[in-house]
Design an enzyme around this catalytic site. Structure first.
Site, PDB file in Angstrom:
ATOM      1  CB  THR A  41      -0.902  -0.003   1.244  1.00  0.00           C
ATOM      2  OG1 THR A  41      -1.619  -1.230   1.241  1.00  0.00           O
ATOM      3  CG2 THR A  41      -1.860   1.160   1.235  1.00  0.00           C
TER       4      THR A  41
ATOM      5  NE  ARG B  69     -12.259  -9.374   4.430  1.00  0.00           N
ATOM      6  CZ  ARG B  69     -13.402 -10.061   4.428  1.00  0.00           C
ATOM      7  NH1 ARG B  69     -14.347  -9.777   5.276  1.00  0.00           N
ATOM      8  NH2 ARG B  69     -13.587 -11.057   3.578  1.00  0.00           N
TER       9      ARG B  69
ATOM     10  CG  ASN C  44      -7.748  -0.207   3.470  1.00  0.00           C
ATOM     11  OD1 ASN C  44      -8.624  -0.994   3.117  1.00  0.00           O
ATOM     12  ND2 ASN C  44      -6.507  -0.597   3.713  1.00  0.00           N
TER      13      ASN C  44
ATOM     14  CG  PHE D  64     -15.969  -3.024   7.222  1.00  0.00           C
ATOM     15  CD1 PHE D  64     -16.130  -4.242   6.569  1.00  0.00           C
ATOM     16  CD2 PHE D  64     -14.719  -2.719   7.752  1.00  0.00           C
ATOM     17  CE1 PHE D  64     -15.084  -5.135   6.447  1.00  0.00           C
ATOM     18  CE2 PHE D  64     -13.655  -3.606   7.643  1.00  0.00           C
ATOM     19  CZ  PHE D  64     -13.853  -4.818   6.983  1.00  0.00           C
TER      20      PHE D  64
ATOM     21  CB  CYS E 251      -4.276  -2.265   6.823  1.00  0.00           C
ATOM     22  SG  CYS E 251      -3.205  -3.549   6.168  1.00  0.00           S
TER      23      CYS E 251
ATOM     24  NE  ARG F  33       1.829  -6.551  11.653  1.00  0.00           N
ATOM     25  CZ  ARG F  33       2.061  -6.741  10.346  1.00  0.00           C
ATOM     26  NH1 ARG F  33       3.153  -6.254   9.798  1.00  0.00           N
ATOM     27  NH2 ARG F  33       1.205  -7.399   9.604  1.00  0.00           N
TER      28      ARG F  33
HETATM   29  C1  UDX Z   1       2.115  -5.545   3.559  1.00  0.00           C
HETATM   30  C2  UDX Z   1       2.327  -4.410   2.624  1.00  0.00           C
HETATM   31  O1  UDX Z   1       3.460  -4.533   1.969  1.00  0.00           O
HETATM   32  C3  UDX Z   1       1.968  -3.121   3.237  1.00  0.00           C
HETATM   33  O2  UDX Z   1       2.222  -2.040   2.409  1.00  0.00           O
HETATM   34  C4  UDX Z   1       0.526  -3.209   3.464  1.00  0.00           C
HETATM   35  O3  UDX Z   1      -0.021  -2.006   3.893  1.00  0.00           O
HETATM   36  C5  UDX Z   1       0.268  -4.300   4.462  1.00  0.00           C
HETATM   37  O4  UDX Z   1       0.776  -5.479   4.004  1.00  0.00           O
HETATM   38  P1  UDX Z   1       2.921  -7.118   5.342  1.00  0.00           P
HETATM   39  O5  UDX Z   1       2.893  -8.217   4.341  1.00  0.00           O
HETATM   40  O6  UDX Z   1       1.861  -7.062   6.374  1.00  0.00           O
HETATM   41  O7  UDX Z   1       2.928  -5.725   4.562  1.00  0.00           O
HETATM   42  O8  UDX Z   1       4.322  -6.971   6.001  1.00  0.00           O
HETATM   43  P2  UDX Z   1       5.208  -8.051   6.737  1.00  0.00           P
HETATM   44  O9  UDX Z   1       4.371  -9.167   7.220  1.00  0.00           O
HETATM   45  O10 UDX Z   1       6.068  -7.259   7.648  1.00  0.00           O
HETATM   46  O11 UDX Z   1       6.094  -8.642   5.550  1.00  0.00           O
HETATM   47  C6  UDX Z   1       6.994  -7.933   4.791  1.00  0.00           C
HETATM   48  C7  UDX Z   1       8.172  -8.844   4.457  1.00  0.00           C
HETATM   49  O12 UDX Z   1       9.081  -8.142   3.609  1.00  0.00           O
HETATM   50  C8  UDX Z   1       8.968  -9.299   5.671  1.00  0.00           C
HETATM   51  O13 UDX Z   1       9.038 -10.716   5.682  1.00  0.00           O
HETATM   52  C9  UDX Z   1      10.359  -8.680   5.464  1.00  0.00           C
HETATM   53  O14 UDX Z   1      11.388  -9.519   5.935  1.00  0.00           O
HETATM   54  C10 UDX Z   1      10.389  -8.515   3.968  1.00  0.00           C
HETATM   55  N1  UDX Z   1      11.306  -7.484   3.480  1.00  0.00           N
HETATM   56  C11 UDX Z   1      11.329  -6.260   4.051  1.00  0.00           C
HETATM   57  C12 UDX Z   1      12.122  -7.780   2.389  1.00  0.00           C
HETATM   58  O15 UDX Z   1      12.130  -8.886   1.873  1.00  0.00           O
HETATM   59  N2  UDX Z   1      12.941  -6.790   1.914  1.00  0.00           N
HETATM   60  C13 UDX Z   1      12.995  -5.552   2.455  1.00  0.00           C
HETATM   61  O16 UDX Z   1      13.749  -4.717   1.993  1.00  0.00           O
HETATM   62  C14 UDX Z   1      12.156  -5.275   3.571  1.00  0.00           C
HETATM   63  C1  UDX Z   2      -7.960  -4.307   5.953  1.00  0.00           C
HETATM   64  C2  UDX Z   2      -8.862  -4.265   4.714  1.00  0.00           C
HETATM   65  O1  UDX Z   2     -10.196  -4.692   5.074  1.00  0.00           O
HETATM   66  C3  UDX Z   2      -8.312  -5.145   3.608  1.00  0.00           C
HETATM   67  O2  UDX Z   2      -9.096  -4.991   2.427  1.00  0.00           O
HETATM   68  C4  UDX Z   2      -6.852  -4.791   3.309  1.00  0.00           C
HETATM   69  O3  UDX Z   2      -6.752  -3.600   2.585  1.00  0.00           O
HETATM   70  C5  UDX Z   2      -6.015  -4.747   4.579  1.00  0.00           C
HETATM   71  O4  UDX Z   2      -6.654  -3.926   5.574  1.00  0.00           O
HETATM   72  P1  UDX Z   2      -7.477  -6.006   7.950  1.00  0.00           P
HETATM   73  O5  UDX Z   2      -6.698  -4.884   8.549  1.00  0.00           O
HETATM   74  O6  UDX Z   2      -6.863  -7.346   7.859  1.00  0.00           O
HETATM   75  O7  UDX Z   2      -7.965  -5.635   6.464  1.00  0.00           O
HETATM   76  O8  UDX Z   2      -8.809  -6.201   8.811  1.00  0.00           O
HETATM   77  P2  UDX Z   2     -10.313  -5.689   8.742  1.00  0.00           P
HETATM   78  O9  UDX Z   2     -11.191  -6.871   8.765  1.00  0.00           O
HETATM   79  O10 UDX Z   2     -10.533  -4.706   7.681  1.00  0.00           O
HETATM   80  O11 UDX Z   2     -10.450  -4.977  10.171  1.00  0.00           O
HETATM   81  C6  UDX Z   2      -9.693  -3.821  10.510  1.00  0.00           C
HETATM   82  C7  UDX Z   2     -10.092  -3.313  11.864  1.00  0.00           C
HETATM   83  O12 UDX Z   2     -11.410  -2.796  11.847  1.00  0.00           O
HETATM   84  C8  UDX Z   2     -10.064  -4.383  12.964  1.00  0.00           C
HETATM   85  O13 UDX Z   2      -9.469  -3.826  14.119  1.00  0.00           O
HETATM   86  C9  UDX Z   2     -11.521  -4.693  13.207  1.00  0.00           C
HETATM   87  O14 UDX Z   2     -11.774  -5.113  14.521  1.00  0.00           O
HETATM   88  C10 UDX Z   2     -12.157  -3.336  12.930  1.00  0.00           C
HETATM   89  N1  UDX Z   2     -13.570  -3.424  12.510  1.00  0.00           N
HETATM   90  C11 UDX Z   2     -13.917  -4.008  11.336  1.00  0.00           C
HETATM   91  C12 UDX Z   2     -14.548  -2.859  13.318  1.00  0.00           C
HETATM   92  O15 UDX Z   2     -14.258  -2.314  14.393  1.00  0.00           O
HETATM   93  N2  UDX Z   2     -15.855  -2.912  12.891  1.00  0.00           N
HETATM   94  C13 UDX Z   2     -16.211  -3.478  11.712  1.00  0.00           C
HETATM   95  O16 UDX Z   2     -17.424  -3.460  11.396  1.00  0.00           O
HETATM   96  C14 UDX Z   2     -15.218  -4.052  10.919  1.00  0.00           C
END
Ligand code: UDX
Ligand code: UDX
Length: 440
Positions: free
Chosen positions: A123, A156, A210, A251, A262, A329
């Site tokens: 993102t 999600r 989002n 939602f 996110c 997180r």
């Molecule tokens: C992702 C997206 O990339 C982020 O922008 C989005 O908003 C949420 O999801 P996420 O997959 O949740 O992030 O991150 P994480 O679980 O921390 O995984 C990222 C991976 O990239 C890690 O395993 C890290 O070791 C790796 N990494 C990081 C690389 O391989 N190279 C780098 O330079 C930095």
């Molecule tokens: C979100 C987006 O939904 C997904 O499309 C992607 O862009 C990554 O970010 P995620 O963060 O995994 O997914 O969880 P999501 O199910 O969206 O919930 C986010 C937060 O909102 C949680 O803390 C959840 O408890 C809260 N939530 C969700 C509420 O408080 N009320 C709701 O009705 C729905």
């Protein structure tokens, strides 16, 4: 097709496994050698329903493999996805240094005569694609051919595999016909509508989606406040508005506010980029304020009922930011635990999947005890806070809970329980935006 995913975290690993499941050959890259070693040894570093089976099945059928080398990944793959973190900076804007570093690394291994599509899945704020293109051009050898695509993820956590296998839509942002055709081929097996846009629009779609979802949550939470003040029931109100198809019921669940890796980050990032571009999106600041206030209002309920929190024994059920994940997180339940500790309460917490991570990342003080079961956490408690709506909590033996607690006082931050049933069982029950029904 041969695909490479750089970054094997929540997004990269799930995407890679799902692409392999539909028949592509996928190589997942990560710069964390421990993660790659674990994945090669068949260990899945995160908890995500269905992921372990998916990874194992596709590794066994040689469609999914892992490496620490970007060169190996890019060399054998026509399309290279970037799924590295884009963490927030103190001012809310995004730290794009991992994206920039990976763009340089990709540039360094691109070979003239080998066309590559570089896809941003992380993102990112609008205009990042342009910067990735410029960076690759600057660091690549002359004659290298590539296009940059924006292909935001909408997974999600907790149902990421299902979301990827059956997406509502796939967004492909690109200005190149050649790249768009390859992307369509990748996504063809998923049988979802593919929305093709320019790169900037695709980047905006992610932030706008989002932010809109967060806005819906804050709307429901703001409604919960007026429901509490007036004696109305927020569950009925959101059902009443949500059945209007133009609004939709999803939602609109009032609770402790949104958290996770996110929404908080993406909304802050969207506000920051809008400000930078001279078009402030102040509505989203209000979304943030309502979200912050929601947790505060909940804490106030505890103070109102217990008077002084210092030295009170409080059980907390749930630490993950939502159920069916081990992700802690930016978790509101974790913040809540820390707030309770700051006020001097003695907290015992339990979560089905998140306890290892809170300890490993040092997110709560050592003084917080972690129990082995939900009932053990509630033993002798003067109050129970339900912070994450795990199904396991819904299925708890409530009579056993009542006899385990010192005082049967339950603060339900997710409206998981039925207020009438709780009252009938003799609990003093507080929830979100629903009328209080006291035990006789
Ligand atoms: C992702 C997206 O990339 C982020 O922008 C989005 O908003 C949420 O999801 P996420 O997959 O949740 O992030 O991150 P994480 O679980 O921390 O995984 C990222 C991976 O990239 C890690 O395993 C890290 O070791 C790796 N990494 C990081 C690389 O391989 N190279 C780098 O330079 C930095
Ligand atoms: C979100 C987006 O939904 C997904 O499309 C992607 O862009 C990554 O970010 P995620 O963060 O995994 O997914 O969880 P999501 O199910 O969206 O919930 C986010 C937060 O909102 C949680 O803390 C959840 O408890 C809260 N939530 C969700 C509420 O408080 N009320 C709701 O009705 C729905």
């Amino acid at each position: 097709m041969d695909l490479c995913i750089i970054g094997s975290g929540y997004v990269g690993l799930v995407s890679g496994a799902c692409f392999a499941e539909v028949g592509h050959h996928v190589i997942c890259v990560d710069n964390n050698p421990k993660k790659i070693a674990a994945l090669k040894a068949g260990q899945i570093p995160i908890y995500e329903p269905g992921l372990e089976d998916l990874v194992k099945r596709n590794v066994a059928s040689h469609r999914l493999k892992f490496t620490g080398s970007i060169e190996e990944g890019v060399d054998g793959s026509q399309v290279v996805f970037i799924a590295v973190p884009t963490p927030p900076q103190p001012d809310g804007s995004v730290d794009l240094s991992y994206i920039e570093k990976v763009a340089r690394e990709i540039a360094g291994v691109l070979k003239p005569g080998q066309y590559r599509v570089v896809v941003d899945k992380s993102t990112v704020p609008v205009k990042t694609g342009d910067n990735v293109t410029d960076t690759i051009k600057r660091y690549a050898k002359p004659g290298v051919e590539f296009d940059v695509v924006s292909n935001p993820e909408f997974l999600r956590e907790g149902c990421a595999v299902a979301d990827l296998m059956k997406p509502d839509r796939v967004v492909v942002g690109s200005n190149s016909e050649r790249a768009i055709n390859l992307m369509k081929k990748i996504y063809e097996p998923f049988m979802a509508p593919i929305l093709v846009t320019d790169v900037n629009s695709a980047e905006l779609i992610k932030h706008a989606a989002n932010s809109f979802l967060a806005l819906k949550i804050s709307y429901a939470n703001a409604l919960s406040a007026i429901c509490e003040a007036s004696g109305a029931d927020v569950e009925k109100v959101v059902d009443g508005i949500g059945t209007d198809k133009r609004i939709g019921r999803n939602f609109l669940n009032a609770g402790l506010g949104y958290g996770g890796s996110c929404f908080p980050k993406d909304i802050a990032a969207f506000i920051a980029i809008c400000e930078q571009m001279g078009t402030p999106f102040t509505l989203l600041k209000e979304v943030q304020r309502i979200n912050r206030d929601q947790k505060e209002r909940f804490l106030q309920k505890l103070r109102d009922a217990l008077w002084i929190l210092k030295d009170k024994k409080i059980a907390v059920w749930g630490l993950t930011f939502k159920p069916d994940t081990d992700d802690v997180r930016t978790s509101v339940p974790v913040d809540l635990v820390n707030d309770l500790i700051k006020e001097g309460a003695h907290v015992t917490a339990y979560d089905p999947k998140g306890m290892e991570n809170v300890r490993e990342f040092g997110l709560i003080p050592d003084s917080v005890k972690l129990a082995k079961t939900a009932l053990e956490a509630a033993e002798g408690a003067e109050a129970l806070v339900l912070a994450t709506e795990w199904r396991e909590f819904k299925e708890v033996d409530l009579a056993a809970l009542k006899s385990a607690m010192h005082t049967p006082l339950v603060f339900d931050g997710r409206n998981l329980f039925d207020p009438t049933a709780m009252r009938e069982l003799g609990f003093k029950y507080r929830c979100i935006g629903r009328p209080m029904m006291e035990t006789k």
